[in-house]
Write a protein that holds these residues in place. Structure first.
Motif, mmCIF file in Angstrom:
data_model
loop_
_atom_site.group_PDB
_atom_site.id
_atom_site.type_symbol
_atom_site.label_atom_id
_atom_site.label_comp_id
_atom_site.label_asym_id
_atom_site.label_seq_id
_atom_site.Cartn_x
_atom_site.Cartn_y
_atom_site.Cartn_z
ATOM 1 N N ILE A 158 47.009 32.774 39.367
ATOM 2 C CA ILE A 158 48.416 33.151 39.513
ATOM 3 C C ILE A 158 48.789 34.093 38.373
ATOM 4 N N THR A 159 49.413 35.218 38.690
ATOM 5 C CA THR A 159 49.845 36.187 37.686
ATOM 6 C C THR A 159 51.366 36.272 37.669
ATOM 7 N N LYS A 160 51.944 36.246 36.467
ATOM 8 C CA LYS A 160 53.386 36.327 36.285
ATOM 9 C C LYS A 160 53.737 37.477 35.343
ATOM 10 N N PHE A 161 54.942 37.997 35.500
ATOM 11 C CA PHE A 161 55.438 39.054 34.629
ATOM 12 C C PHE A 161 55.825 38.476 33.273
ATOM 13 N N LEU A 162 55.426 39.155 32.200
ATOM 14 C CA LEU A 162 55.767 38.754 30.837
ATOM 15 C C LEU A 162 56.627 39.851 30.221
ATOM 16 N N ASP A 163 57.903 39.616 30.129
ATOM 17 C CA ASP A 163 58.857 40.635 29.705
ATOM 18 C C ASP A 163 58.911 40.734 28.181
ATOM 19 N N ARG A 164 57.820 41.222 27.590
ATOM 20 C CA ARG A 164 57.772 41.377 26.144
ATOM 21 C C ARG A 164 57.888 42.845 25.757
ATOM 22 N N SER A 165 57.958 43.111 24.472
ATOM 23 C CA SER A 165 58.085 44.481 23.981
ATOM 24 C C SER A 165 56.798 45.266 24.220
#
Length: 226
Positions: A158-165
């Motif tokens: 499972i792949t998820k979005f990681l909203d980092r810089s």
């Protein structure tokens, strides 16, 4: 183990946290497999109880380099049934948790860079996965750019979005806490067998035997940085 590229040698988290000397709250037990074709002995595991207080300066892992932007965490672990506990937590110098790997139902990957991104409401949540069912699991978590991928038992991915810089920084002037978070009470068992490696083959199907082949299995606790 923890490895960064182009680092040549991985860092052993169990060694850094002194598991082998069995500090308070740590006992040896049987690991993921009771027998293997490559060994006559069962896997060795460490049971972590509430009495354990395992921590170390993050700099012990990276004495001469910053924490890498992209990394992977690979482990063979048995979490307490029905619990919600953290396998590993990394805190910055101010005591703010920057990284956390939760072992539980619908586990969360906690990540917060130097700008505070992502916020708690945007931590990646892996629904449909239960890591706290009282069974051994092989778990890989890979962070690359703005995605985090969880691979379970060499199969489910499972792949998820990681909203980092764009250029995130993880402070290495703080501490690593193993088996819990500060003020948490849940604990778990974690496998430890330095002979086994899972590495990048974690996303392959291991259909040849109940336990993954020796070259495709993570050591009891293996962390690789890509």
């Amino acid at each position: 183990l923890l490895k960064c590229w182009p680092c040549s040698e991985p860092a052993d988290l169990l060694k850094v946290l002194d598991f082998h000397n069995l500090p308070d709250g740590i006992t040896r037990t049987t690991g993921f497999c009771t027998s293997r074709r490559s060994s006559k002995e069962a896997d060795v595991a460490y049971r972590v109880t509430k009495d354990a207080q395992l921590s170390a300066p993050t700099k012990q892992l990276y004495p001469a380099s910053p924490f890498p932007e992209d990394f992977s965490i690979l482990t063979t672990v048995k979490a307490k049934k029905g619990g919600q506990s953290f396998l590993i937590s990394i805190y910055n110098e101010q005591g703010i948790q920057q990284i956390g790997v939760e072992m539980g139902r619908s586990p969360v990957f906690l990540y917060e860079d130097h700008t505070g991104k992502p916020g708690p409401e945007d931590y990646p949540l892996f629904r449909g996965i239960n890591l706290a069912d009282g069974k051994w699991h092989r778990v890989a978590i890979s962070v690359q750019k703005k995605n985090v991928t969880l691979i379970l038992d060499c199969k489910k991915k499972i792949t998820k979005f990681l909203d980092r810089s764009d250029h995130p920084i993880i402070d290495v002037n703080g501490i690593i806490v193993f088996g819990t978070r500060i003020l948490d009470e849940e604990v778990f068992e974690v496998s430890c067998d330095d002979e086994q490696l899972w590495r990048r083959s974690a996303d392959r199907d291991a259909r040849t035997e109940h336990c993954c082949p020796v070259r495709e299995l993570a050591p009891s606790f293996y962390v690789a940085l890509n």
